[in-house]
Design a protein around this motif. Structure first.
Motif, PDB file in Angstrom:
ATOM      1  N   UNK A 145       0.809  -1.212   0.000  1.00  0.00           N
ATOM      2  CA  UNK A 145       0.000   0.000   0.000  1.00  0.00           C
ATOM      3  C   UNK A 145       0.841   1.260   0.000  1.00  0.00           C
ATOM      4  N   UNK A 146       1.940   1.240   0.762  1.00  0.00           N
ATOM      5  CA  UNK A 146       2.826   2.404   0.812  1.00  0.00           C
ATOM      6  C   UNK A 146       3.482   2.653  -0.542  1.00  0.00           C
ATOM      7  N   UNK A 147       3.980   1.594  -1.151  1.00  0.00           N
ATOM      8  CA  UNK A 147       4.633   1.736  -2.464  1.00  0.00           C
ATOM      9  C   UNK A 147       3.625   2.204  -3.517  1.00  0.00           C
ATOM     10  N   UNK A 148       2.428   1.613  -3.515  1.00  0.00           N
ATOM     11  CA  UNK A 148       1.410   2.008  -4.489  1.00  0.00           C
ATOM     12  C   UNK A 148       0.981   3.454  -4.274  1.00  0.00           C
ATOM     13  N   UNK A 149       0.846   3.860  -3.005  1.00  0.00           N
ATOM     14  CA  UNK A 149       0.453   5.240  -2.716  1.00  0.00           C
ATOM     15  C   UNK A 149       1.527   6.221  -3.179  1.00  0.00           C
ATOM     16  N   UNK A 150       2.800   5.870  -2.963  1.00  0.00           N
ATOM     17  CA  UNK A 150       3.882   6.761  -3.403  1.00  0.00           C
ATOM     18  C   UNK A 150       3.859   6.947  -4.909  1.00  0.00           C
ATOM     19  N   UNK A 151       3.776   5.841  -5.651  1.00  0.00           N
ATOM     20  CA  UNK A 151       3.821   5.951  -7.104  1.00  0.00           C
ATOM     21  C   UNK A 151       2.535   6.550  -7.666  1.00  0.00           C
ATOM     22  N   UNK A 152       1.397   6.330  -7.006  1.00  0.00           N
ATOM     23  CA  UNK A 152       0.161   6.992  -7.441  1.00  0.00           C
ATOM     24  C   UNK A 152       0.273   8.497  -7.235  1.00  0.00           C
ATOM     25  N   UNK A 153       0.836   8.898  -6.098  1.00  0.00           N
ATOM     26  CA  UNK A 153       1.061  10.322  -5.861  1.00  0.00           C
ATOM     27  C   UNK A 153       2.011  10.921  -6.875  1.00  0.00           C
ATOM     28  N   UNK A 154       3.061  10.172  -7.226  1.00  0.00           N
ATOM     29  CA  UNK A 154       4.006  10.655  -8.239  1.00  0.00           C
ATOM     30  C   UNK A 154       3.320  10.798  -9.595  1.00  0.00           C
ATOM     31  N   UNK A 155       2.423   9.856  -9.909  1.00  0.00           N
ATOM     32  CA  UNK A 155       1.692   9.933 -11.178  1.00  0.00           C
ATOM     33  C   UNK A 155       0.820  11.183 -11.229  1.00  0.00           C
ATOM     34  N   UNK A 156       0.079  11.448 -10.151  1.00  0.00           N
ATOM     35  CA  UNK A 156      -0.756  12.642 -10.119  1.00  0.00           C
ATOM     36  C   UNK A 156       0.087  13.912 -10.113  1.00  0.00           C
ATOM     37  N   UNK A 157       1.251  13.879  -9.463  1.00  0.00           N
ATOM     38  CA  UNK A 157       2.126  15.039  -9.467  1.00  0.00           C
ATOM     39  C   UNK A 157       2.571  15.371 -10.897  1.00  0.00           C
TER      40      UNK A 157
END
Length: 176
Positions: A145-157
């Motif tokens: 969940x942490x890894x997915x949240x980080x990369x999802x945040x990077x995608x939206x950024x």
């Protein structure tokens, strides 16, 4: 599903002796879910996405070719972040699945030998063993969940940077 079940039932008895308890049921349910996901409306969604992509590029390059090229310069960053999201987002799911399989094996063994467990007053021991297997599954789920949240945040950024850059450059084009 039926063909997979028939293939499992054709196995000799030694095949089942070397498998963890509960593993065959997990394999059957995973196989059925994979078949269901594979045969759903993926073709229609893929063709819709391809035509949307082609139409979007056509409209964008017709009405603003320079702005479209400028925004397209950020697309490689979007591709890299999406690659990492799909690669690392699915990687830890295997560890959680193995931990859940170990927990399912404990539950299956306990239920099949419930008289022995109760007669030996081993409910607490089995419960602690099951909890320990769930702790490793919880750790794997938190990590995934942490890894997915980080990369999802990077995608939206990257997407919002792309939008902001497009609005800024478009306003500069209008001003000139």
């Amino acid at each position: 599903r039926v063909a997979f079940l028939e293939a499992v039932l054709r196995q000799d008895a030694t095949f089942f002796d070397h498998q963890l308890q509960g593993r065959i049921a997990m394999i059957l349910s995973e196989g059925a879910l994979d078949i269901q996901n594979g045969l759903s409306d993926k073709l229609a969604m893929a063709s819709q996405g391809i035509f949307q992509l082609i139409a979007g590029f056509g409209v964008a390059f017709y009405f603003g070719p320079i702005l479209s090229l400028v925004i397209m310069s950020i697309v490689p960053f979007l591709v890299v972040v999406t690659y990492f999201l799909t690669t690392f987002g699915a990687e830890d799911g295997i560890m959680g699945k193995e931990a859940y399989e170990a927990g399912a094996a404990i539950v299956s063994e306990t239920l099949s030998n419930i008289r022995t467990i109760v007669s030996l007053n081993a409910e607490i021991i089995v419960s602690k063993n099951y909890d320990s297997k769930l702790k490793s599954a919880e750790t794997a789920a938190i990590r995934q969940g942490t890894i997915s949240a980080f990369w999802s945040g990077a995608l939206f950024m990257v997407m919002f940077i792309m939008y902001g850059f497009g609005f800024w450059y478009g306003s500069k084009m209008i001003a000139d």
